[in-house]
Design a protein around this motif. Structure first.
Motif, PDB file in Angstrom:
ATOM      1  N   VAL A  90      75.217  -9.784  38.548  1.00 30.43           N
ATOM      2  CA  VAL A  90      76.093 -10.835  38.036  1.00 30.43           C
ATOM      3  C   VAL A  90      75.257 -11.942  37.424  1.00 30.43           C
ATOM      4  O   VAL A  90      74.214 -12.328  37.976  1.00 30.43           O
ATOM      5  CB  VAL A  90      76.984 -11.421  39.160  1.00 30.43           C
ATOM      6  CG1 VAL A  90      77.967 -12.442  38.591  1.00 30.43           C
ATOM      7  CG2 VAL A  90      77.742 -10.314  39.888  1.00 30.43           C
ATOM      8  N   GLY A  91      75.718 -12.468  36.283  1.00 33.42           N
ATOM      9  CA  GLY A  91      75.050 -13.603  35.673  1.00 33.42           C
ATOM     10  C   GLY A  91      73.963 -13.195  34.701  1.00 33.42           C
ATOM     11  O   GLY A  91      74.072 -12.197  33.982  1.00 33.42           O
ATOM     12  N   GLN A  92      72.878 -13.973  34.687  1.00 30.23           N
ATOM     13  CA  GLN A  92      71.806 -13.774  33.720  1.00 30.23           C
ATOM     14  C   GLN A  92      71.156 -12.406  33.854  1.00 30.23           C
ATOM     15  O   GLN A  92      70.837 -11.751  32.867  1.00 30.23           O
ATOM     16  CB  GLN A  92      70.750 -14.873  33.886  1.00 30.23           C
ATOM     17  CG  GLN A  92      69.734 -14.943  32.751  1.00 30.23           C
ATOM     18  CD  GLN A  92      70.382 -15.240  31.412  1.00 30.23           C
ATOM     19  OE1 GLN A  92      71.229 -16.128  31.297  1.00 30.23           O
ATOM     20  NE2 GLN A  92      70.031 -14.493  30.382  1.00 30.23           N
ATOM     21  N   ILE A  93      70.978 -11.935  35.080  1.00 28.66           N
ATOM     22  CA  ILE A  93      70.346 -10.639  35.297  1.00 28.66           C
ATOM     23  C   ILE A  93      71.203  -9.511  34.722  1.00 28.66           C
ATOM     24  O   ILE A  93      70.684  -8.504  34.226  1.00 28.66           O
ATOM     25  CB  ILE A  93      70.050 -10.414  36.798  1.00 28.66           C
ATOM     26  CG1 ILE A  93      69.181  -9.172  36.981  1.00 28.66           C
ATOM     27  CG2 ILE A  93      71.330 -10.320  37.607  1.00 28.66           C
ATOM     28  CD1 ILE A  93      68.704  -8.991  38.410  1.00 28.66           C
ATOM     29  N   ALA A  94      72.516  -9.678  34.764  1.00 29.67           N
ATOM     30  CA  ALA A  94      73.425  -8.694  34.171  1.00 29.67           C
ATOM     31  C   ALA A  94      73.373  -8.768  32.650  1.00 29.67           C
ATOM     32  O   ALA A  94      73.349  -7.742  31.957  1.00 29.67           O
ATOM     33  CB  ALA A  94      74.851  -8.938  34.661  1.00 29.67           C
ATOM     34  N   LYS A  95      73.331  -9.978  32.127  1.00 28.31           N
ATOM     35  CA  LYS A  95      73.317 -10.152  30.674  1.00 28.31           C
ATOM     36  C   LYS A  95      72.051  -9.577  30.058  1.00 28.31           C
ATOM     37  O   LYS A  95      72.083  -8.994  28.962  1.00 28.31           O
ATOM     38  CB  LYS A  95      73.439 -11.642  30.341  1.00 28.31           C
ATOM     39  CG  LYS A  95      73.613 -11.938  28.856  1.00 28.31           C
ATOM     40  CD  LYS A  95      73.857 -13.424  28.620  1.00 28.31           C
ATOM     41  CE  LYS A  95      74.081 -13.703  27.131  1.00 28.31           C
ATOM     42  NZ  LYS A  95      74.344 -15.135  26.885  1.00 28.31           N
ATOM     43  N   ARG A  96      70.910  -9.703  30.767  1.00 36.94           N
ATOM     44  CA  ARG A  96      69.636  -9.244  30.222  1.00 36.94           C
ATOM     45  C   ARG A  96      69.600  -7.738  29.996  1.00 36.94           C
ATOM     46  O   ARG A  96      68.919  -7.275  29.093  1.00 36.94           O
ATOM     47  CB  ARG A  96      68.489  -9.657  31.144  1.00 36.94           C
ATOM     48  CG  ARG A  96      68.034 -11.093  30.969  1.00 36.94           C
ATOM     49  CD  ARG A  96      66.631 -11.297  31.514  1.00 36.94           C
ATOM     50  NE  ARG A  96      66.530 -10.990  32.928  1.00 36.94           N
ATOM     51  CZ  ARG A  96      66.646 -11.885  33.893  1.00 36.94           C
ATOM     52  NH1 ARG A  96      66.889 -13.154  33.588  1.00 36.94           N
ATOM     53  NH2 ARG A  96      66.537 -11.538  35.156  1.00 36.94           N
ATOM     54  N   GLN A  97      70.307  -6.984  30.821  1.00 34.09           N
ATOM     55  CA  GLN A  97      70.240  -5.532  30.699  1.00 34.09           C
ATOM     56  C   GLN A  97      71.429  -4.940  29.932  1.00 34.09           C
ATOM     57  O   GLN A  97      71.615  -3.723  29.901  1.00 34.09           O
ATOM     58  CB  GLN A  97      70.114  -4.896  32.083  1.00 34.09           C
ATOM     59  CG  GLN A  97      71.185  -5.264  33.086  1.00 34.09           C
ATOM     60  CD  GLN A  97      72.445  -4.446  32.963  1.00 34.09           C
ATOM     61  OE1 GLN A  97      72.469  -3.278  33.295  1.00 34.09           O
ATOM     62  NE2 GLN A  97      73.502  -5.079  32.456  1.00 34.09           N
ATOM     63  N   ALA A  98      72.232  -5.790  29.306  1.00 36.86           N
ATOM     64  CA  ALA A  98      73.460  -5.339  28.660  1.00 36.86           C
ATOM     65  C   ALA A  98      73.212  -4.309  27.561  1.00 36.86           C
ATOM     66  O   ALA A  98      73.945  -3.329  27.432  1.00 36.86           O
ATOM     67  CB  ALA A  98      74.223  -6.537  28.092  1.00 36.86           C
ATOM     68  N   ALA A  99      72.168  -4.512  26.750  1.00 39.68           N
ATOM     69  CA  ALA A  99      71.913  -3.601  25.629  1.00 39.68           C
ATOM     70  C   ALA A  99      71.555  -2.196  26.091  1.00 39.68           C
ATOM     71  O   ALA A  99      71.798  -1.213  25.388  1.00 39.68           O
ATOM     72  CB  ALA A  99      70.797  -4.154  24.747  1.00 39.68           C
ATOM     73  N   LEU A 100      70.980  -2.087  27.283  1.00 35.94           N
ATOM     74  CA  LEU A 100      70.607  -0.780  27.823  1.00 35.94           C
ATOM     75  C   LEU A 100      71.722  -0.158  28.656  1.00 35.94           C
ATOM     76  O   LEU A 100      71.662   1.025  28.995  1.00 35.94           O
ATOM     77  CB  LEU A 100      69.336  -0.907  28.686  1.00 35.94           C
ATOM     78  CG  LEU A 100      68.087  -1.402  27.958  1.00 35.94           C
ATOM     79  CD1 LEU A 100      66.939  -1.582  28.949  1.00 35.94           C
ATOM     80  CD2 LEU A 100      67.685  -0.423  26.857  1.00 35.94           C
ATOM     81  N   ASN A 101      72.731  -0.938  28.984  1.00 35.46           N
ATOM     82  CA  ASN A 101      73.809  -0.468  29.852  1.00 35.46           C
ATOM     83  C   ASN A 101      75.156  -0.969  29.324  1.00 35.46           C
ATOM     84  O   ASN A 101      75.931  -1.596  30.047  1.00 35.46           O
ATOM     85  CB  ASN A 101      73.542  -0.996  31.281  1.00 35.46           C
ATOM     86  CG  ASN A 101      74.525  -0.481  32.303  1.00 35.46           C
ATOM     87  OD1 ASN A 101      75.098   0.592  32.157  1.00 35.46           O
ATOM     88  ND2 ASN A 101      74.745  -1.270  33.351  1.00 35.46           N
ATOM     89  N   PRO A 102      75.459  -0.727  28.031  1.00 30.78           N
ATOM     90  CA  PRO A 102      76.628  -1.369  27.409  1.00 30.78           C
ATOM     91  C   PRO A 102      77.968  -0.910  27.959  1.00 30.78           C
ATOM     92  O   PRO A 102      78.923  -1.679  27.988  1.00 30.78           O
ATOM     93  CB  PRO A 102      76.492  -0.997  25.932  1.00 30.78           C
ATOM     94  CG  PRO A 102      75.697   0.275  25.932  1.00 30.78           C
ATOM     95  CD  PRO A 102      74.740   0.134  27.075  1.00 30.78           C
TER      96      PRO A 102
END
Length: 625
Positions: free
Chosen positions: A49-61
């Motif tokens: 949740v949060g920034q850690i989730a946003k950082r991996q979004a491109a690899l886990n769309p």
């Protein structure tokens, strides 16, 4: 004493705040940020949740969910456009509701929003040093009844006691006017990531009275981003005959790049969007790259029709309040999208004055929610503050011919209660079905049905004879309760409006249990990882001490032998083995450090190395939870 907090549950970012010494203060999250991205990722058994989730979004769309606020409390037929442009799967759920499919599981938007709320409160509890349960959550002023109810349910699923659901612009006005003593008429212009609200308030002598509200819950900064996405994808398709929007990973990268470009164009006149290796040529498999320069003028052209939609709610709010632009003393900008220069120009053009930018547009709503939490819990430092809010949309019932009979009109002060008498259309009619609707159109079909319920057992009487009292009772949260009673028989029926798009009580209870179970599992996984990380850090420190220590080689070899066990222990699943290796390594390292320290002291002034490590490891020491 447990604290009550205010939460701005945003489309793009969320913020939590608390009253400290009579003033609202933002609580930073575990990562040290004042805002938390409203992003949840499902990665294996983990929830990020949060920034850690946003950082991996491109690899886990497909399993990274964001802008979920746009789906909460809505029907599927209302959100098809937003659903079509998401990299993840949004689909129709039971009774025309919305569900998000992740790893074969269908999630309600309330569940996803609950994860964001849980993260905010967990981090805040750690910071203030006490568990937090009581919250005030904000919603866009133009949210309808089902959206408000769904937001409250998200709080319940997160295990919270939702004291109040209040309007975002009203909360921002509380933050702005807390320390102001004069009388002012304020227009709050709130353009966030997914919604747009305009609210006009009268401020004076501790009273915050809402005069009118208007808005557009399908307009926000995310729409600006997607205009850039469509432009980029269109340009790329012209050149390579490939639509990047059909590739979830490429689409996610486009969305992230578009958001950055929008932000940069708030201060720069042009920006470059560079996305190397955005995809591969389907025939040759050679990598394809995307690079475009976007000027502020072109950006404003792309969002031109969206900017036009900003005008009508402002003008509507002025009309409903029976005010002219000259009657407005201050214009308060709220929401990150108000940083777009063309938005500021439009506000100035409509109202005829420079907007007041004294409040932080990202934090004002949460700060005001904290003030409201303080009012409800009786914070002694707040004095006598009174908040008078209004309902954003007209509420009524369907009558013969598909018409709407309004009971509570928009911009009525809440809480509010209104009773009207209706009757039957047929002779000996045994019952009536009451369709509760919300909206401004005269015909039911053009408005939103909030729910239906039946009043049965009406005695046989000619048409027009029964006297059926229908009472609408809207509470301070803007949530509606409806009662119908036939006067001669005393037959009564009621409904707490929980639209078919929201969750019934059993579903909420199930989700609460699941959330608690997941929280426990997540905590166990986190503790497991932390134990292994701590042991690995201890190994690194031990190897460094072996290099630097002047102790006997036999002792250093013994410490090295224990460090050699660490890798196997970390790779395994035995926590007892981890604890055993850590204990033995701590003891051996302590002995090594003491031996080295004693030898250094014997050498007197010739010893120039460390006599003590930077961090003393003690068997009883562990990181704070």
């Amino acid at each position: 004493m447990p604290k009550a907090v205010g939460i701005d549950l945003g489309t793009t970012n969320s913020v939590i705040a608390v009253m400290e010494g009579g003033k609202p203060e933002v609580i930073v999250n575990a990562e040290g940020g004042r805002t938390t991205p409203s992003v949840v990722a499902y990665k294996g058994e983990e929830r990020l949740v949060g920034q850690i989730a946003k950082r991996q979004a491109a690899l886990n769309p497909k399993a990274t969910l964001y802008e979920v606020k746009r789906f909460i409390g809505r029907r599927w037929d209302e959100v098809k456009e937003e659903a079509a442009r998401s990299p993840f799967t949004v689909k129709e759920g039971p009774s025309g509701s919305v569900r998000i499919e992740v790893n074969g599981q269908d999630l309600a938007p309330e569940q996803v929003s609950a994860e964001v709320l849980r993260k905010l409160v967990a981090d805040a509890s750690a910071k203030v040093g006490t568990g937090i349960k009581d919250v005030v959550i904000t919603v866009p002023a133009y949210f309808d009844n089902s959206q408000r109810e769904a937001t409250r349910q998200a709080g319940e699923i997160a295990g919270l006691n939702v004291l109040r659901v209040i309007n975002e612009p009203t909360a921002a006005a509380l933050a702005y006017g807390l320390e102001r003593k004069g009388n002012e008429t304020v227009l709050v212009f709130d353009l966030g990531g997914g919604t747009f609200d305009v609210t006009i308030l009268e401020l004076g002598e501790g009273v915050f009275e809402v005069r009118s509200t208007a808005g557009d819950t399908h307009l926000g900064g995310a729409d600006f981003d997607h205009r850039i996405v469509d432009w980029l994808a269109g340009e790329f398709q012209k050149e390579h005959n490939f639509d990047l929007r059909k590739d979830p990973q490429a689409l996610q990268r486009l969305i992230e790049s578009a958001e950055r470009a929008k932000i940069e164009l708030s201060s720069a006149t042009e920006t470059t969007l560079s996305l190397p290796f955005i995809t591969f040529d389907p025939e040759t498999r050679t990598p394809l790259h995307l690079e475009r320069t976007l000027s502020r003028a072109k950006f404003e052209e792309l969002i031109g029709d969206l900017l036009k939609r900003v005008r009508e709610p402002v003008q509507q709010a002025l009309r409903d309040a029976k005010l002219s632009p000259n009657d407005i003393n201050e214009v308060i900008l709220v929401g990150g999208s108000t940083r777009v220069p063309s938005v500021k120009r439009i506000v100035k053009d409509i109202v005829g004055k420079e907007p007041n930018e004294s409040v932080n547009p990202d934090e004002a709503v949460a700060l005001g929610a904290a003030v409201q939490a303080g009012i409800i819990t009786g914070d002694a430092n707040l004095g006598d503050i009174v908040l008078v809010d209004v309902t954003p949309l007209t509420l009524g019932v369907e009558v013969k011919g598909g018409m709407v009979a309004p009971l509570i009109t928009r911009n009525t002060t809440v809480p509010a209660k209104k009773t009207e008498v209706f009757t039957t259309a047929e002779n000996n009619q045994p019952g009536v079905e009451i369709n509760v609707v919300q909206g401004e159109r005269p015909m039911t079909v053009d408005n939103k049905s909030l729910g239906r319920f039946k009043l049965e057992g009406i005695p046989p009487m000619p048409a027009g004879r029964p006297q059926i009292e229908v009472t609408f009772d809207i509470d301070a949260n803007g949530i509606l309760h409806v009662t119908a009673k036939e006067k001669s028989s005393g037959k009564e029926s009621s409904i707490r409006i929980e639209n078919t798009t929201t969750l019934d009580k059993s579903e909420v209870e199930r989700m609460v249990r699941e959330a608690e179970q997941n929280a426990a599992a997540d905590k166990a996984r986190r503790e497991k990882i932390e134990k292994r990380n701590n042991l690995d850090s201890l190994r690194v420190q031990a190897l460094q001490q072996i290099e630097e220590s002047q102790a006997e080689q036999s002792l250093k070899d013994r410490v090295k032998a224990v460090t050699d066990e660490v890798e196997g222990a970390i790779a395994g699943d035995d926590d007892a083995q981890i604890a055993d290796v850590q204990k033995r390594l701590e003891e051996a390292l302590r002995e090594l450090m003491q031996a080295g320290s004693g030898q250094d002291q014997g050498q007197g002034a010739q010893a120039q190395g460390k006599t003590q490590p930077d961090d003393v490891i003690d068997a009883d020491f562990k990181p704070a939870d």
